[in-house]
Design a protein around this motif. Structure first.
Motif, PDB file in Angstrom:
ATOM      1  N   TYR A 205       0.828  -1.207   0.000  1.00 53.68           N
ATOM      2  CA  TYR A 205       0.000   0.000   0.000  1.00 53.68           C
ATOM      3  C   TYR A 205       0.865   1.260   0.000  1.00 53.68           C
ATOM      4  O   TYR A 205       0.638   2.190  -0.798  1.00 53.68           O
ATOM      5  CB  TYR A 205      -0.934  -0.005   1.203  1.00 53.68           C
ATOM      6  N   LEU A 206       1.857   1.298   0.875  1.00 52.73           N
ATOM      7  CA  LEU A 206       2.719   2.479   0.963  1.00 52.73           C
ATOM      8  C   LEU A 206       3.484   2.698  -0.340  1.00 52.73           C
ATOM      9  O   LEU A 206       3.678   3.835  -0.782  1.00 52.73           O
ATOM     10  CB  LEU A 206       3.701   2.327   2.125  1.00 52.73           C
ATOM     11  N   THR A 207       3.921   1.614  -0.952  1.00 53.11           N
ATOM     12  CA  THR A 207       4.686   1.709  -2.196  1.00 53.11           C
ATOM     13  C   THR A 207       3.836   2.236  -3.341  1.00 53.11           C
ATOM     14  O   THR A 207       4.293   3.080  -4.131  1.00 53.11           O
ATOM     15  CB  THR A 207       5.250   0.326  -2.568  1.00 53.11           C
ATOM     16  N   GLU A 208       2.602   1.758  -3.436  1.00 52.77           N
ATOM     17  CA  GLU A 208       1.776   2.069  -4.597  1.00 52.77           C
ATOM     18  C   GLU A 208       0.852   3.264  -4.419  1.00 52.77           C
ATOM     19  O   GLU A 208       0.417   3.863  -5.409  1.00 52.77           O
ATOM     20  CB  GLU A 208       0.947   0.838  -4.978  1.00 52.77           C
ATOM     21  N   ARG A 209       0.586   3.647  -3.168  1.00 42.91           N
ATOM     22  CA  ARG A 209      -0.393   4.711  -2.955  1.00 42.91           C
ATOM     23  C   ARG A 209       0.158   5.940  -2.237  1.00 42.91           C
ATOM     24  O   ARG A 209      -0.571   6.917  -2.072  1.00 42.91           O
ATOM     25  CB  ARG A 209      -1.582   4.158  -2.156  1.00 42.91           C
ATOM     26  N   THR A 210       1.388   5.894  -1.769  1.00 43.48           N
ATOM     27  CA  THR A 210       1.965   7.035  -1.059  1.00 43.48           C
ATOM     28  C   THR A 210       3.330   7.362  -1.651  1.00 43.48           C
ATOM     29  O   THR A 210       3.852   6.639  -2.494  1.00 43.48           O
ATOM     30  CB  THR A 210       2.115   6.755   0.447  1.00 43.48           C
ATOM     31  N   ASP A 211       3.897   8.461  -1.177  1.00 43.40           N
ATOM     32  CA  ASP A 211       5.233   8.864  -1.643  1.00 43.40           C
ATOM     33  C   ASP A 211       6.314   8.524  -0.609  1.00 43.40           C
ATOM     34  O   ASP A 211       7.347   9.192  -0.543  1.00 43.40           O
ATOM     35  CB  ASP A 211       5.263  10.362  -1.967  1.00 43.40           C
ATOM     36  N   SER A 212       6.071   7.494   0.197  1.00 35.82           N
ATOM     37  CA  SER A 212       7.042   7.084   1.214  1.00 35.82           C
ATOM     38  C   SER A 212       8.376   6.740   0.558  1.00 35.82           C
ATOM     39  O   SER A 212       8.419   6.008  -0.446  1.00 35.82           O
ATOM     40  CB  SER A 212       6.537   5.869   1.984  1.00 35.82           C
ATOM     41  N   VAL A 213       9.468   7.258   1.137  1.00 33.21           N
ATOM     42  CA  VAL A 213      10.798   7.005   0.595  1.00 33.21           C
ATOM     43  C   VAL A 213      11.250   5.587   0.918  1.00 33.21           C
ATOM     44  O   VAL A 213      11.870   4.915   0.088  1.00 33.21           O
ATOM     45  CB  VAL A 213      11.805   8.034   1.147  1.00 33.21           C
ATOM     46  N   ARG A 214      10.940   5.129   2.115  1.00 32.09           N
ATOM     47  CA  ARG A 214      11.337   3.781   2.543  1.00 32.09           C
ATOM     48  C   ARG A 214      10.096   3.042   3.045  1.00 32.09           C
ATOM     49  O   ARG A 214       9.895   2.867   4.240  1.00 32.09           O
ATOM     50  CB  ARG A 214      12.400   3.864   3.637  1.00 32.09           C
ATOM     51  N   PRO A 215       9.260   2.582   2.126  1.00 27.46           N
ATOM     52  CA  PRO A 215       7.986   1.963   2.529  1.00 27.46           C
ATOM     53  C   PRO A 215       8.153   0.714   3.378  1.00 27.46           C
ATOM     54  O   PRO A 215       7.367   0.489   4.311  1.00 27.46           O
ATOM     55  CB  PRO A 215       7.299   1.656   1.197  1.00 27.46           C
ATOM     56  N   ALA A 216       9.162  -0.115   3.080  1.00 24.44           N
ATOM     57  CA  ALA A 216       9.333  -1.345   3.858  1.00 24.44           C
ATOM     58  C   ALA A 216       9.697  -1.021   5.305  1.00 24.44           C
ATOM     59  O   ALA A 216       9.186  -1.646   6.243  1.00 24.44           O
ATOM     60  CB  ALA A 216      10.408  -2.222   3.223  1.00 24.44           C
ATOM     61  N   ALA A 217      10.595  -0.042   5.498  1.00 24.33           N
ATOM     62  CA  ALA A 217      10.984   0.350   6.851  1.00 24.33           C
ATOM     63  C   ALA A 217       9.813   0.976   7.600  1.00 24.33           C
ATOM     64  O   ALA A 217       9.614   0.726   8.796  1.00 24.33           O
ATOM     65  CB  ALA A 217      12.160   1.321   6.789  1.00 24.33           C
ATOM     66  N   ARG A 218       9.037   1.787   6.879  1.00 22.20           N
ATOM     67  CA  ARG A 218       7.870   2.405   7.516  1.00 22.20           C
ATOM     68  C   ARG A 218       6.842   1.349   7.903  1.00 22.20           C
ATOM     69  O   ARG A 218       6.248   1.399   8.991  1.00 22.20           O
ATOM     70  CB  ARG A 218       7.255   3.436   6.570  1.00 22.20           C
ATOM     71  N   ALA A 219       6.629   0.365   7.020  1.00 22.15           N
ATOM     72  CA  ALA A 219       5.685  -0.710   7.323  1.00 22.15           C
ATOM     73  C   ALA A 219       6.149  -1.522   8.522  1.00 22.15           C
ATOM     74  O   ALA A 219       5.337  -1.932   9.366  1.00 22.15           O
ATOM     75  CB  ALA A 219       5.510  -1.610   6.104  1.00 22.15           C
ATOM     76  N   ALA A 220       7.463  -1.778   8.608  1.00 18.38           N
ATOM     77  CA  ALA A 220       7.997  -2.546   9.735  1.00 18.38           C
ATOM     78  C   ALA A 220       7.746  -1.830  11.057  1.00 18.38           C
ATOM     79  O   ALA A 220       7.575  -2.470  12.102  1.00 18.38           O
ATOM     80  CB  ALA A 220       9.488  -2.789   9.540  1.00 18.38           C
ATOM     81  N   HIS A 221       7.716  -0.490  11.019  1.00 18.76           N
ATOM     82  CA  HIS A 221       7.474   0.282  12.243  1.00 18.76           C
ATOM     83  C   HIS A 221       5.990   0.402  12.548  1.00 18.76           C
ATOM     84  O   HIS A 221       5.572   0.220  13.700  1.00 18.76           O
ATOM     85  CB  HIS A 221       8.076   1.683  12.101  1.00 18.76           C
ATOM     86  N   GLU A 222       5.187   0.683  11.538  1.00 16.19           N
ATOM     87  CA  GLU A 222       3.779   0.999  11.774  1.00 16.19           C
ATOM     88  C   GLU A 222       2.886  -0.242  11.859  1.00 16.19           C
ATOM     89  O   GLU A 222       1.904  -0.253  12.615  1.00 16.19           O
ATOM     90  CB  GLU A 222       3.275   1.930  10.667  1.00 16.19           C
ATOM     91  N   VAL A 223       3.207  -1.275  11.075  1.00  9.35           N
ATOM     92  CA  VAL A 223       2.438  -2.533  11.110  1.00  9.35           C
ATOM     93  C   VAL A 223       3.452  -3.670  11.197  1.00  9.35           C
ATOM     94  O   VAL A 223       3.723  -4.365  10.219  1.00  9.35           O
ATOM     95  CB  VAL A 223       1.547  -2.680   9.862  1.00  9.35           C
TER      96      VAL A 223
END
Length: 339
Positions: A30-48
């Protein structure tokens, strides 16, 4: 929401119908395809987080992120992750582990259903045993600890412990702690409950002492079946959850947490005095009547006149709740000491 721990890497998943979804992977997509997150995997590891206790500790943010990921995935025809990995798994094709991490604790309430204790008292003629049962019920909460490192899961075989001829079952409901709790008041305990799960508190009934070695009768490999998942549902009343036990399809226990002598709130207040409860810890509320030990008559010497209600190899034991699901185990091995 049903939070499970699944697969060889013991990742957090959400059970949706007959599937389990890797929500960490789905959120990264979701973060990769729908947001402009620079590091989506790292953000996902923190948030979910993909690890259970980290997911629990992240609180409402992790649940919100999981819901976002599920909504996104439901609209996406491609159910694979950012690296092509599988995100949706049929429940019947994966292993569900007990939803508890090894560093967490299982605090199990002792003598916490009056009907269970009364049935045991009614079935003994030994005055000393009756006095012990009265002592266990009187006063404040009492508990013991089960080792979470050797829990069993739904579907596991339970090896009959060699040191017993009298293996028993106990159907229980447990609350899962969602945030650090110390010196909390009973009235505030509800905000510390993250979810609910089922526990089968397997017990050895030979020569049980309620002294310092009591935990010996409560701990052996597989001695607590936990699962099949954690139900996170704020609409549930912790003091109104039904629970049953069936042996080979026969209903032996049918109770409700409304009958607990000491409520989960009272147990939380008691256990948190001068001691911190941590996210992922479980408090199991005790068991209603219908266990083998409270249903079998004992003579004046404390011996069971008939031990046929205790478990035998091949028995199928199911603990269930209409609110939480069910856990089922088959007894394997041989009944200790019996030829």
């Amino acid at each position: 929401m049903k939070i499970a721990v699944f697969g060889p890497n013991r990742r957090v998943g959400v059970v949706v119908g007959d599937d389990v979804v890797d929500v960490n992977g789905a959120y990264a997509k979701y973060l990769t395809e729908r947001t402009d997150s620079v590091r989506p995997a790292a953000r996902a590891a923190h948030e979910v987080p993909a690890e259970l206790n980290s997911f629990i500790e992240q609180g409402d943010d992790a649940l919100a992120g999981a819901n976002t990921a599920l909504d996104f995935l439901s609209e996406d025809s491609d159910k694979t992750g950012v690296d092509g990995e599988q995100l949706v798994f049929p429940l019947n094709a994966v292993t569900l582990h007990a939803p508890i991490e090894g560093q967490s604790r299982i605090f199990a309430a002792l003598a916490n259903f009056a009907d269970h204790m009364q049935a045991a008292a009614d079935n003994t003629s030994n005055g000393s045993d009756k006095a012990t049962l009265d002592r266990l019920v009187s006063g404040g909460p009492k508990y013991f600890i089960k080792d979470p490192r050797v829990v069993s899961a739904d579907g596991d075989d339970l090896a009959y412990p060699r040191r017993t001829n009298l293996l028993d079952y106990e159907a229980e409901v447990a609350v899962v702690i969602g945030k650090r709790a110390k010196d909390i008041a009973a009235n505030d305990f509800g905000s510390y409950i993250w979810g609910y799960t089922l526990v089968n508190d397997w017990s050895i009934r030979d020569n049980v002492s309620f002294g310092p070695d009591f935990q010996y009768s409560k701990n052996f490999d597989g001695a607590a079946t936990v699962g099949p998942w954690i139900v996170v549902d704020e609409s549930l009343d912790p003091q109104d959850i039904p629970v049953e036990a069936r042996i080979n399809g026969e209903v032996r226990q049918s109770g409700n947490t409304k009958s607990m002598i000491h409520s989960f709130a009272s147990l939380g207040e008691y256990l948190s005095r001068d001691s911190t409860l941590f996210p992922g810890d479980l408090i199991s509320g005790g068991t209603p009547k219908g266990t083998a030990v409270d249903s079998s008559t004992r003579d004046a010497e404390g011996k069971f006149a008939d031990d046929s209600l205790f478990l035998n190899p091949g028995d199928v034991v199911e603990v269930s709740s209409t609110a939480l699901g069910s856990i089922t185990n088959t007894i394997s091995g041989s009944r200790g000491g019996k030829k």
